[in-house]
Design a protein around this motif. Structure first.
Motif, PDB file in Angstrom:
ATOM      1  N   TYR A  12      10.270  10.589   4.353  1.00  0.00           N
ATOM      2  CA  TYR A  12       9.105   9.341   5.269  1.00  0.00           C
ATOM      3  C   TYR A  12       9.801   8.016   5.456  1.00  0.00           C
TER       4      TYR A  12
ATOM      5  N   ALA B  23      -1.539   2.435  -3.461  1.00  0.00           N
ATOM      6  CA  ALA B  23      -0.625   3.462  -4.222  1.00  0.00           C
ATOM      7  C   ALA B  23       1.049   2.816  -4.855  1.00  0.00           C
TER       8      ALA B  23
ATOM      9  N   ALA C 129      -2.413   3.188   8.602  1.00  0.00           N
ATOM     10  CA  ALA C 129      -2.162   2.812   7.410  1.00  0.00           C
ATOM     11  C   ALA C 129      -2.906   1.630   6.606  1.00  0.00           C
TER      12      ALA C 129
ATOM     13  N   ARG D 149       5.549   5.560   2.641  1.00  0.00           N
ATOM     14  CA  ARG D 149       5.000   6.068   2.470  1.00  0.00           C
ATOM     15  C   ARG D 149       3.498   6.159   3.242  1.00  0.00           C
ATOM     16  N   GLN D 150       2.680   5.477   3.180  1.00  0.00           N
ATOM     17  CA  GLN D 150       1.909   5.418   3.908  1.00  0.00           C
ATOM     18  C   GLN D 150       1.742   5.369   5.472  1.00  0.00           C
TER      19      GLN D 150
ATOM     20  N   GLN E 197      -4.862   1.152   1.242  1.00  0.00           N
ATOM     21  CA  GLN E 197      -3.906   1.994   0.687  1.00  0.00           C
ATOM     22  C   GLN E 197      -2.536   1.833   0.249  1.00  0.00           C
ATOM     23  N   ILE E 198      -2.214   0.782   0.448  1.00  0.00           N
ATOM     24  CA  ILE E 198      -0.975   0.752   0.317  1.00  0.00           C
ATOM     25  C   ILE E 198      -0.496  -0.310  -1.561  1.00  0.00           C
TER      26      ILE E 198
ATOM     27  N   GLU F  52       2.861   9.011   6.749  1.00  0.00           N
ATOM     28  CA  GLU F  52       1.996   9.829   6.507  1.00  0.00           C
ATOM     29  C   GLU F  52       0.366   9.826   7.942  1.00  0.00           C
ATOM     30  N   HIS F  53       0.397   7.976   7.627  1.00  0.00           N
ATOM     31  CA  HIS F  53      -0.973   7.946   8.708  1.00  0.00           C
ATOM     32  C   HIS F  53      -0.381   6.966   9.942  1.00  0.00           C
TER      33      HIS F  53
END
Length: 193
Positions: free
Chosen positions: A95, A31, A23, A13-14, A27-28, A17-18
Motif C-alpha cells: 500500500y 475504515a 478515495a 490503503r484507500q 471511506q477513510i 486501492e482507489h
C-alpha cells in the motif's frame, strides 16, 4: 493504536486501492472507525491527509534504504543492498509503495527530512566515487541507473502485470545496477584479484 495512526493507515490503503482522487474521506473514516470530528481534528482536508500519508510512506522507505546503504562495507555492497532494500520494502509494503508511485503532493520533496536523506545518499556516493569504485554521475542520472529498473519492475508488480514478487528478482536487478555503476577501475581490480 492512536486514532491519528488508524486514520493514516486507513487512508494509505484507500489511496492505494482507489487513488487520491477517488478515495473518499467517508471511506477513510469508516475504515479507521473514526468520527467526522476526529478526522478533521487531525487533518483539515483530504489534500493534507494525502500529503501526510505520502510523507509517512516516503520517510519509512528512506529509513529502510539508508539503513541498507549506510551500513554497507563498500560501494558494491551498498549498491546491491540499496536495490535489495528497495525491492524488499515494496514487497512488504504494497500500500505504501502504491502511494509513492502516485502523484507527489506539493512540498514533500522540499521537506528538510527529504533534503537530509538526499544529502546523505549523495555524500555516500561521492565518497565511493572519489575512491574510484563507482562512476561520478549527476544525482538524477545516478538515481535512474541505480533504481530505475527496480522501480519499473515494482510498478509492474504493483499494477498486477508481473506475478513474481520484487524481492525474488533482487539478485538480478542488484547485479545489473552494480554492472552499470561501477568504474573501469573496479573492473581492473577484479581482474587482478
Amino acid at each position: 493504536m492512536k486514532i491519528r495512526d488508524r486514520l493514516l493507515l486507513a487512508a494509505e490503503r484507500q489511496f492505494a486501492e482507489h487513488g487520491a482522487l477517488d478515495a473518499t474521506l467517508t471511506q477513510i473514516r469508516d475504515a479507521a472507525g473514526a468520527s467526522v470530528g476526529a478526522l478533521y481534528h487531525h487533518f483539515p482536508d483530504k489534500a493534507e491527509l494525502y500529503r501526510q500519508v505520502w510523507a509517512h510512506a516516503l520517510t519509512d522507505y528512506q529509513r529502510c534504504f539508508w539503513a541498507a546503504v549506510g551500513d554497507s562495507a563498500d560501494a558494491e555492497a551498498g549498491v546491491r543492498a540499496a536495490v535489495t532494500a528497495h525491492l524488499r520494502w515494496v514487497t512488504e509494503n504494497q500500500y505504501r509503495a502504491q502511494v509513492l508511485t502516485s502523484a507527489r503532493p506539493p512540498g514533500v520533496r522540499d521537506s528538510e527530512s527529504n533534503r537530509e536523506f538526499m544529502r546523505n545518499v549523495a555524500r555516500w556516493w561521492r565518497t565511493h566515487a572519489n575512491y574510484g569504485a563507482v562512476r561520478e554521475l549527476d544525482f538524477d542520472l545516478l538515481y535512474a541507473l541505480w533504481l530505475g529498473p527496480a522501480q519499473v519492475y515494482a510498478r509492474g508488480w504493483l499494477g498486477g502485470e508481473i506475478v513474481t514478487a520484487p524481492i525474488d528478482v533482487a539478485p538480478q536487478l542488484a547485479d545489473a545496477a552494480w554492472q552499470v555503476l561501477r568504474t573501469d577501475r573496479t573492473d581492473a581490480q577484479e581482474e587482478r584479484a
